[in-house]
Design a protein around this motif. Structure first.
Motif, PDB file in Angstrom:
ATOM      1  N   SER A  50       0.589  -1.327   0.385  1.00 52.47           N
ATOM      2  CA  SER A  50      -0.154  -0.022  -0.326  1.00 52.47           C
ATOM      3  C   SER A  50       0.649   0.952   0.153  1.00 52.47           C
ATOM      4  O   SER A  50       0.777   2.364  -1.013  1.00 52.47           O
ATOM      5  CB  SER A  50      -1.043  -0.196   1.033  1.00 52.47           C
ATOM      6  N   ALA A  51       2.527   1.088   0.752  1.00 53.76           N
ATOM      7  CA  ALA A  51       2.812   1.766   0.131  1.00 53.76           C
ATOM      8  C   ALA A  51       3.521   2.602  -1.102  1.00 53.76           C
ATOM      9  O   ALA A  51       3.786   3.345  -1.241  1.00 53.76           O
ATOM     10  CB  ALA A  51       4.364   2.026   1.638  1.00 53.76           C
ATOM     11  N   MET A  52       3.387   1.380  -2.262  1.00 54.28           N
ATOM     12  CA  MET A  52       3.988   1.234  -3.406  1.00 54.28           C
ATOM     13  C   MET A  52       2.791   2.027  -3.983  1.00 54.28           C
ATOM     14  O   MET A  52       3.088   2.355  -5.243  1.00 54.28           O
ATOM     15  CB  MET A  52       4.033   0.055  -3.713  1.00 54.28           C
ATOM     16  N   GLY A  53       0.881   2.458  -3.296  1.00 54.95           N
ATOM     17  CA  GLY A  53       0.601   3.250  -4.146  1.00 54.95           C
ATOM     18  C   GLY A  53      -0.601   1.754  -4.556  1.00 54.95           C
ATOM     19  O   GLY A  53      -1.368   1.627  -5.620  1.00 54.95           O
TER      20      GLY A  53
END
Lengths: 257, 428, 294
Positions: free
Chosen positions: C175-178
């Protein structure tokens, strides 16, 4: 110079407790920045809120003066080592390769350049001999190195690391801090959640001191003082906790129009 | 209408077998409500699902060995395989990297598969008294007889006695396992008591509800009760009542319509209780939440309106006509009118010739809300090191949340301040 | 020929479920498969009743509708009224399944479905319901449906392989990578729902869970490479189908029940083997230690 991370009124309420409340700061670039605070002071929550992994109740953050969406490929997040299941059937190489997925579409194979980046990242954390090792067979320190290699493979400008020194041996800790320093020398910014006060002064040039609210933020020489540390580690604000608990229990809106 | 008269005729006990069905389902369902309270609190609801599916091979084996439908054999067989299944789930989770949910899904379905294989094997091999085994899959309360009911009463009484004896330990185990361990409670023994009672309850209950839906009888009544109370004794009693009532109603419906399996009807009735509780329950119920929100909004509107009447210079009476006060406010016309009506009915303001005048009560209210606002601004600027221009928005929201108790605490913590961060007076 | 069609049908179900099962068990979502497979029943029954046939399209719609209802119910109980997750799942699917069984009893006579079939399928009847294309015999209808499903599922998994693995292994990092963790979760759930619905007729609501969790769990014990785990799981699924079929013939019992039994045996053997290896390794290191100490 553009600030690396900027937060405005960032507030997250979690389980009737104010995890972070009204966090407002602007951090410089090209530094190793420590986020310090007692257990449960919202350090991890702060990183997650900055990365959009959890939605803040109020407030927002900006990275390099831009919205997260526009600079995502310049930012790398290293979760806590314990947050994943290391029994997952994968090799060291598989995990580090995940760092290259962001720039790849659905089908594109990893290029020669990607392979070179992965190998280089593994080499930087001294894990090359373990490339094909299964991740379940690694020690705590080795697992942490794999996570760092994955972050290195992302080749970002800003790294947000959640407790990279927890459960690692002394040699790994030294290796990691040396690595962070060399990254800093290349102009990268590193935001590191840490809880060991003894080493903090040596590791960080800049600090954010947190205890649900922001206690202090600034160069280590200015904020690593007895008064500020006492305030940071001197317990939570009971009145704030009570307000947050009424807020959740009675389902009040935090702000109304 | 005919439906209801039919149901009513069930409760007149006109047919002799009705009595058996009534008592049988009442006893079985009440006990599962009691036992289910603990499994729910221990967050082990899905273990009930495993046990209920896993009793099937035990029933089939008991039938093969006993060559007929003997209730005691069936309960023993069911208890044995049911208990083995929970043991295996724990063993697999503990001794391998397989996670708990996978172990549950695997054991549940494999045991059920073995049961189905054995049952179909018995049926195809043409055993004469095979009929009546199907009832264990979806339950058929009408197939019970008086000796079954006696057996259920005896086993049920033993279960209730066990739970009463160990009640304190079981409650503590369910609420806080680690604490129970730390004060020297025999956790392993307690867990054993709980697993034996659960398995036996399920082994009996499948007669009325069937293996597939038995887990609902462990989960749903206790969940209903949780919408009404957090205390364990009232919760257990409520779960027993709801479960018993659902059992009787459900089997009455299925008895009236010949050929209907009992289990699904009991589950539908108990689920309806759950929906009703979720809507009107006093803990987390939707209606309660809705009312609370309305109350909050009224409180916020009332306080925001009276704040407009605050007189910063004299701290005394103020008079405004509607247009003046509307110009001061940032509200919609209709909202403001609603707010003014609230103040009027609470006697915080009086109205004459379209002029609104604060009463003494209103003056105090206005001062209180402004005081809360400014105290909070001061509090967060001092303890959170926020700049004075960053505190107003936060205080706009929080001023409505501060209770008199919190207000006193703030005053004390800030040492009865007189000035807020913007250097305005804090009115007392 | 009948043997062949039955084994082929079972193998198609086993392959599709094994692939999805590997993701499910690594995501600790095995019980969601349980909930979905029970909860689709009322939709299927109503679709049968309205369309008076076993036509696939109305049934898919009916199942999708009840799938949505159960997802909504679970969310309602868990998030709106704060009931714990395991209980929310338990209440929701037992309620819908009970409604399904009642509908079958009410419509009995009008609906060609019986209560037993719901639980363990009617794979033995698969070769009786054949499809003909232009008057030519084209094999059982179920084989076509399951084959198509297998192609859909395996293509979807290959296309999204990296995202699925990443969101499974490290959702926070993803989720940090989008990458939207929720989106890929629903993608997988949609696959599980489709598979349970089409497998329903042949293996039933309960035994499809054995197919979803068993081969994947056995493969997980034996390998440390996720791709190998996928292949192994498919292999275990197919071999259990073949062995299970002949076991059922031998015992004159339910085919789906026998396959589930074999799946359980496969797991038991792998589990004991792993325990044995562990013990051997421990005693080996102990021996080495003893030797060096001497």
């Amino acid at each position: 110079m553009k600030p690396s991370v900027e937060t405005h009124n960032l507030t997250v309420i979690y389980d009737k407790k104010p995890a972070i409340w009204n966090i407002d700061f602007t951090l410089p670039t090209g530094k190793i920045i420590g986020i310090m605070g007692p257990n449960g002071s919202g350090k991890s929550t702060l990183l997650k809120a900055i990365m959009g992994i959890i939605e803040p109740n109020i407030g927002y953050s900006k990275l390099f003066d831009q919205d997260l969406e526009d600079v995502r490929n310049k930012v790398s997040y290293v979760p806590q080592r314990q947050s994943v299941d290391w029994d997952f059937p994968a090799s060291v190489w598989d995990v580090v390769a995940m760092g290259r997925y962001a720039t790849k579409g659905l089908f594109k194979r990893l290029s020669k350049e990607d392979h070179r980046m992965i190998e280089e990242s593994l080499n930087k954390v001294n894990m090359t001999p373990f490339t094909n090792r299964q991740i379940s067979q690694l020690s705590g320190g080795q697992q942490q190195r794999v996570f760092l290699a994955r972050a290195l493979a992302q080749n970002a400008d800003l790294y947000l690391m959640d407790e990279p020194f927890v459960g690692v041996d002394a040699a790994t800790e030294q290796a990691i801090i040396n690595l962070l320093k060399s990254m800093r020398d290349e102009g990268k910014t590193l935001l590191v959640v840490h809880h060991d006060l003894h080493t903090a002064q040596d590791y960080f040039e800049h600090m954010v001191l947190l205890n649900s609210r922001l206690v202090a933020e600034g160069p280590t020489s200015e904020v690593f003082t007895k008064d500020i540390l006492t305030e940071t580690y001197g317990g939570t604000l009971t009145t704030l906790s009570k307000v947050a608990s009424v807020l959740q229990e009675k389902d009040f809106p935090m702000r109304h129009k | 209408m005919e439906f209801f008269t039919e149901i009513l005729s069930f409760f007149t006990f006109s047919e002799p077998n009705v009595k058996v069905v009534f008592w049988g389902s009442l006893i079985l369902c009440s006990i599962s409500g009691l036992v289910g309270t603990f499994t729910l609190l221990r967050k082990r609801s899905l273990i009930g699902d495993v046990i209920s599916h896993a009793v099937l091979p035990g029933i089939a084996l008991a039938f093969i060995i006993g060559q007929q439908k003997n209730p005691l054999y069936l309960i023993i067989g069911a208890t044995i395989t049911g208990w083995i299944s929970t043991y295996l789930v724990d063993y697999i989770t503990k001794h391998s990297k397989i996670k708990n949910d996978t172990a549950i899904a695997l054991i549940l379905s494999v045991f059920f598969g073995v049961g189905v294989l054995l049952l179909t094997h018995i049926q195809h091999s043409g055993n004469a008294s095979q009929s009546g085994l199907d009832q264990f899959i979806f339950g058929r309360a009408s197939a019970m007889n008086m000796s079954d009911v006696w057996l259920f009463s005896i086993v049920g009484t033993i279960i209730v006695i066990l739970i009463v004896i160990f009640f304190r330990g079981l409650s503590l185990l369910s609420f806080d396992e680690n604490y129970s361990q730390s004060i020297g409670f025999p956790n392993e023994l307690l867990k054993l008591v709980l697993s034996i009672t659960t398995v036996t309850t399920v082994a009996m209950g499948v007669q009325a509800v069937g293996v597939v839906l038995m887990s609902a009888l462990l989960i749903t009544p206790a969940a209903c009760a949780k919408f009404w109370t957090n205390k364990i004794i009232p919760m257990a009693i409520l779960a027993v009542v709801i479960s018993g009532a659902s059992g009787v109603l459900g089997s009455a419906i299925s008895y009236t319509y010949n050929g209907m399996p009992t289990g699904p009807w009991i589950v539908v009735v108990v689920s309806l209780f759950a929906f009703i509780s979720a809507f009107i329950g006093s803990k987390n119920g939707l209606l309660k939440k809705h009312l609370q929100r309305n109350k909050n909004n009224t409180k916020i509107l009332r306080e925001n309106t009276i704040k407009l009447f605050f007189n910063p210079t004299t701290l005394g009476e103020t008079r405004y006509n509607f247009e003046d006060i509307f110009a001061k406010s940032k509200m919609q016309r209709a909202t403001l009118k609603k707010g003014l009506n609230l103040l009027k009915s609470d006697k915080l303001i009086t109205v004459s010739n379209d002029i609104f005048t604060t009463t003494n009560l209103g003056i105090e209210e206005a001062k209180t809300i402004v005081r809360k606002h400014r105290l909070w601004e001061l509090y967060i600027s001092r303890f959170m090191h926020l700049q004075p221009d960053h505190v107003h928005d936060d205080a706009e929201g929080i001023e409505h949340v501060i209770t008199p108790e919190i207000e006193r605490e703030l005053e004390k913590e800030l040492d009865f301040p007189t000035k807020d961060p913007h250097d305005s007076d804090i009115p007392y | 020929m009948i043997d062949f069609w039955i084994i082929l049908t079972a193998s198609l179900v086993a392959t599709t479920t094994a692939i999805l099962g590997c993701f499910l068990i690594m995501r600790k979502m095995a019980m969601i498969g349980d909930a979905i497979s029970h909860a689709v029943l009322p939709g299927i029954v109503i679709a049968y009743y309205i369309s008076h046939s076993r036509a696939s399209f109305p049934i898919l719609i009916g199942a999708a509708a009840s799938g949505m209802v159960v997802t909504y119910l679970i969310q309602f109980f868990h998030q709106k009224v704060k009931l714990q997750q395991d209980a929310s799942i338990g209440i929701s699917y037992t309620f819908l399944f009970a409604i399904g069984i009642i509908l079958i009893s009410l419509f009995s006579g009008n609906v060609d479905l019986d209560q037993d079939c719901v639980l363990y399928g009617e794979i033995a009847y698969v070769p009786l319901d054949n499809l003909s294309i232009g008057g030519l015999y084209a094999g059982p209808r179920q084989v076509w449906i399951l084959g198509t499903t297998l192609i859909i599922i395996s293509t979807s998994v290959i296309v999204a392989y990296r995202k699925l693995v990443l969101t499974t292994f490290d959702p926070a990092f993803a989720s940090a990578m989008g990458i939207s963790v929720v989106l890929w979760q629903y993608y997988l759930m949609a696959g599980v729902s489709l598979t349970t619905v089409v497998s329903f007729e042949s293996v039933g609501a309960v035994l499809v869970i054995a197919f979803l969790s068993g081969p994947a769990a056995t493969a997980f014990l034996l390998t440390k490479d996720f791709k190998k785990m996928l292949y192994l799981a498919v292999g275990f699924g197919i071999s259990a189908s073949i062995l299970g079929y002949y076991t059922a013939v031998w015992l004159a019992g339910s085919i789906a029940g026998a396959i589930a039994t074999i799946i359980g045996l496969q797991f038991a053997i792998a589990f004991i083997y792993i325990q044995f290896l562990k013990k051997a390794r421990i005693s080996e290191t102990l021996e080495n230690k003893a030797l060096t100490e001497v």
